[in-house]
Design an enzyme around this catalytic site. Structure first.
Site, PDB file in Angstrom:
ATOM      1  N   ARG A 148       0.877  -1.177   0.000  1.00  0.00           N
ATOM      2  CA  ARG A 148       0.000   0.000   0.000  1.00  0.00           C
ATOM      3  C   ARG A 148       0.912   1.224   0.000  1.00  0.00           C
ATOM      4  O   ARG A 148       2.031   1.179   0.523  1.00  0.00           O
ATOM      5  CB  ARG A 148      -0.885   0.032   1.241  1.00  0.00           C
ATOM      6  CG  ARG A 148      -1.786  -1.178   1.417  1.00  0.00           C
ATOM      7  CD  ARG A 148      -2.565  -1.059   2.725  1.00  0.00           C
ATOM      8  NE  ARG A 148      -3.478  -2.179   2.918  1.00  0.00           N
ATOM      9  CZ  ARG A 148      -3.174  -3.284   3.611  1.00  0.00           C
ATOM     10  NH1 ARG A 148      -1.973  -3.415   4.166  1.00  0.00           N
ATOM     11  NH2 ARG A 148      -4.057  -4.263   3.747  1.00  0.00           N
ATOM     12  N   LYS A 172      -1.917  -2.258   8.018  1.00  0.00           N
ATOM     13  CA  LYS A 172      -3.114  -1.748   8.692  1.00  0.00           C
ATOM     14  C   LYS A 172      -3.182  -2.290  10.114  1.00  0.00           C
ATOM     15  O   LYS A 172      -2.816  -3.438  10.369  1.00  0.00           O
ATOM     16  CB  LYS A 172      -4.367  -2.162   7.917  1.00  0.00           C
ATOM     17  CG  LYS A 172      -4.617  -1.322   6.668  1.00  0.00           C
ATOM     18  CD  LYS A 172      -5.963  -1.668   6.065  1.00  0.00           C
ATOM     19  CE  LYS A 172      -6.305  -0.744   4.908  1.00  0.00           C
ATOM     20  NZ  LYS A 172      -7.610  -1.072   4.309  1.00  0.00           N
ATOM     21  N   HIS A 244      -2.048   2.141  -5.904  1.00  0.00           N
ATOM     22  CA  HIS A 244      -2.682   0.895  -5.479  1.00  0.00           C
ATOM     23  C   HIS A 244      -2.845  -0.080  -6.644  1.00  0.00           C
ATOM     24  O   HIS A 244      -2.977  -1.285  -6.437  1.00  0.00           O
ATOM     25  CB  HIS A 244      -4.044   1.196  -4.847  1.00  0.00           C
ATOM     26  CG  HIS A 244      -4.409   0.264  -3.741  1.00  0.00           C
ATOM     27  ND1 HIS A 244      -3.782   0.267  -2.515  1.00  0.00           N
ATOM     28  CD2 HIS A 244      -5.330  -0.728  -3.673  1.00  0.00           C
ATOM     29  CE1 HIS A 244      -4.309  -0.668  -1.747  1.00  0.00           C
ATOM     30  NE2 HIS A 244      -5.245  -1.289  -2.427  1.00  0.00           N
ATOM     31  N   ARG A 247      -0.294  -2.677  -6.551  1.00  0.00           N
ATOM     32  CA  ARG A 247      -0.616  -3.725  -5.572  1.00  0.00           C
ATOM     33  C   ARG A 247      -1.612  -4.710  -6.171  1.00  0.00           C
ATOM     34  O   ARG A 247      -1.463  -5.934  -6.025  1.00  0.00           O
ATOM     35  CB  ARG A 247      -1.179  -3.061  -4.310  1.00  0.00           C
ATOM     36  CG  ARG A 247      -1.585  -4.014  -3.197  1.00  0.00           C
ATOM     37  CD  ARG A 247      -1.929  -3.188  -1.958  1.00  0.00           C
ATOM     38  NE  ARG A 247      -2.733  -3.894  -0.980  1.00  0.00           N
ATOM     39  CZ  ARG A 247      -2.252  -4.658  -0.006  1.00  0.00           C
ATOM     40  NH1 ARG A 247      -0.949  -4.845   0.083  1.00  0.00           N
ATOM     41  NH2 ARG A 247      -3.046  -5.241   0.869  1.00  0.00           N
ATOM     42  N   HIS A 270      -3.606  -9.171   4.149  1.00  0.00           N
ATOM     43  CA  HIS A 270      -5.050  -9.131   4.333  1.00  0.00           C
ATOM     44  C   HIS A 270      -5.432  -9.917   5.584  1.00  0.00           C
ATOM     45  O   HIS A 270      -4.953 -11.029   5.797  1.00  0.00           O
ATOM     46  CB  HIS A 270      -5.773  -9.752   3.137  1.00  0.00           C
ATOM     47  CG  HIS A 270      -5.844  -8.844   1.952  1.00  0.00           C
ATOM     48  ND1 HIS A 270      -6.121  -9.301   0.681  1.00  0.00           N
ATOM     49  CD2 HIS A 270      -5.676  -7.498   1.839  1.00  0.00           C
ATOM     50  CE1 HIS A 270      -6.112  -8.276  -0.161  1.00  0.00           C
ATOM     51  NE2 HIS A 270      -5.851  -7.184   0.526  1.00  0.00           N
ATOM     52  N   TYR A 279      -9.285 -11.155  -6.298  1.00  0.00           N
ATOM     53  CA  TYR A 279      -8.288 -11.310  -7.358  1.00  0.00           C
ATOM     54  C   TYR A 279      -8.484 -12.597  -8.149  1.00  0.00           C
ATOM     55  O   TYR A 279      -8.043 -12.704  -9.288  1.00  0.00           O
ATOM     56  CB  TYR A 279      -6.872 -11.248  -6.774  1.00  0.00           C
ATOM     57  CG  TYR A 279      -6.585  -9.901  -6.160  1.00  0.00           C
ATOM     58  CD1 TYR A 279      -6.395  -8.780  -6.965  1.00  0.00           C
ATOM     59  CD2 TYR A 279      -6.555  -9.736  -4.777  1.00  0.00           C
ATOM     60  CE1 TYR A 279      -6.163  -7.536  -6.407  1.00  0.00           C
ATOM     61  CE2 TYR A 279      -6.317  -8.496  -4.216  1.00  0.00           C
ATOM     62  CZ  TYR A 279      -6.127  -7.396  -5.036  1.00  0.00           C
ATOM     63  OH  TYR A 279      -5.908  -6.165  -4.484  1.00  0.00           O
TER      64      TYR A 279
END
Length: 306
Positions: A148, A172, A244, A247, A270, A279
């Protein structure tokens, strides 16, 4: 209400350890509700006086203003969290947002670049100037590790293990993960570090910032976006491409190359496998397009239809 929002922001920062961006997003959404109350209801209600019906009126307003379903869903999630906090703190008896239905959000397939387009983009920066070497290192690292942009700009030199060619990335929720990088990215970082010059006036901790602006200070995510726009214009690639997108391209190319979904989830950082599964839809779509172009019966069906 303002005092309750300030308490909630403090709770997010201290107890939930939320990032500054998350805290800002939540408080902005709650300020939006306050503005709606003042503008269209004529008063600002304390949490104890906010009813489900009032919140339904607010949601109707959002739909009439044609906010995206994902935005409405995010604001509803914010309201549920806020009023749950208010119940816990004794600011209201019940959570009026609990009964609200979240709109079903249609999932958009992420925009990505082909391997050829990525190669074109990565080759765009000059290999003969300090800025060019930095920009190439940024693009190579973002794509190679699937970062990110917030993770990219927060990297320090000390986060890179040169012997193992891995980065320690703070993702995150301040969750750290190890992200491997390829030989091209490692070489680009090596070349960039030879010309990197941090500002001498900065404290030692800030001098460790990996990617620097022209003043020798840590690069911002906005600067990365501007840098990318320059190379998109130069290469003629899709202007909708963002940091992004690299990514997204990283994840799509891994799955196309045979990587399993769990591994891609780990590499992307994630929390949920469901997030990564988007994806697989991209890869399936590409597989279908290849099939229709290459299979004689599929091609014949298409010709007959036309």
């Amino acid at each position: 209400m303002d005092e309750a929002i300030d308490l909630f922001a403090r709770y997010l920062r201290i107890e939930r350890n939320s990032s500054a961006l998350t805290v800002k997003s939540y408080t902005d959404d709650l300020r939006s509700l306050c503005e709606f109350f003042e503008e269209y209801q004529g008063q600002l209600y304390p949490p104890a006086e906010v009813t489900t019906q009032l919140l339904r009126t607010y949601v109707t307003f959002l739909h009439e203003c044609q906010y995206a379903r994902s935005t409405v869903a995010r604001r509803l999630a914010c309201l549920r969290s806020f009023f749950a906090f208010c119940v816990r703190e004794g600011l209201c008896d019940t959570n009026p947002a609990k009964a609200l239905r979240t709109p079903r959000a249609g999932r958009k397939l992420p925009h990505f670049l082909t391997t050829e387009q990525v190669g074109q983009l990565l080759d765009a920066p000059s290999a003969n100037t300090p800025d060019g070497l930095r920009d190439r290192a940024i693009l190579e690292t973002t794509y190679s590790a699937g970062l990110r942009v917030s993770e990219l700009v927060s990297l320090n030199v000390s986060n890179w293990d040169r012997d193992a060619d891995v980065l320690r990335v703070l993702g995150k929720g301040r969750k750290e993960r190890v992200a491997p990088i390829g030989s091209y990215a490692a070489r680009a970082l090596d070349r960039y570090l030879e010309v990197r010059e941090p500002a001498a006036s900065l404290p030692p901790a800030e001098q460790d910032a990996l990617f620097l602006n022209r003043f020798g200070k840590r690069l911002s995510d906005r600067s990365v976006r501007r840098m990318l726009d320059k190379y998109l214009l130069q290469t003629g690639l899709n202007q909708l491409t963002s940091p992004h997108t690299l990514r997204h391209s990283f994840a799509t190319h891994l799955l196309d190359g045979g990587a399993d979904l769990r591994s891609v989830q780990e590499l992307l950082g994630h929390k949920s496998l469901t997030t990564t599964q988007i994806y697989t839809h991209v890869s399936t779509r590409r597989l279908r397009e290849t099939y229709e172009l290459a299979h004689p019966h599929a091609a014949g069906n298409r010709r007959a239809a036309s």
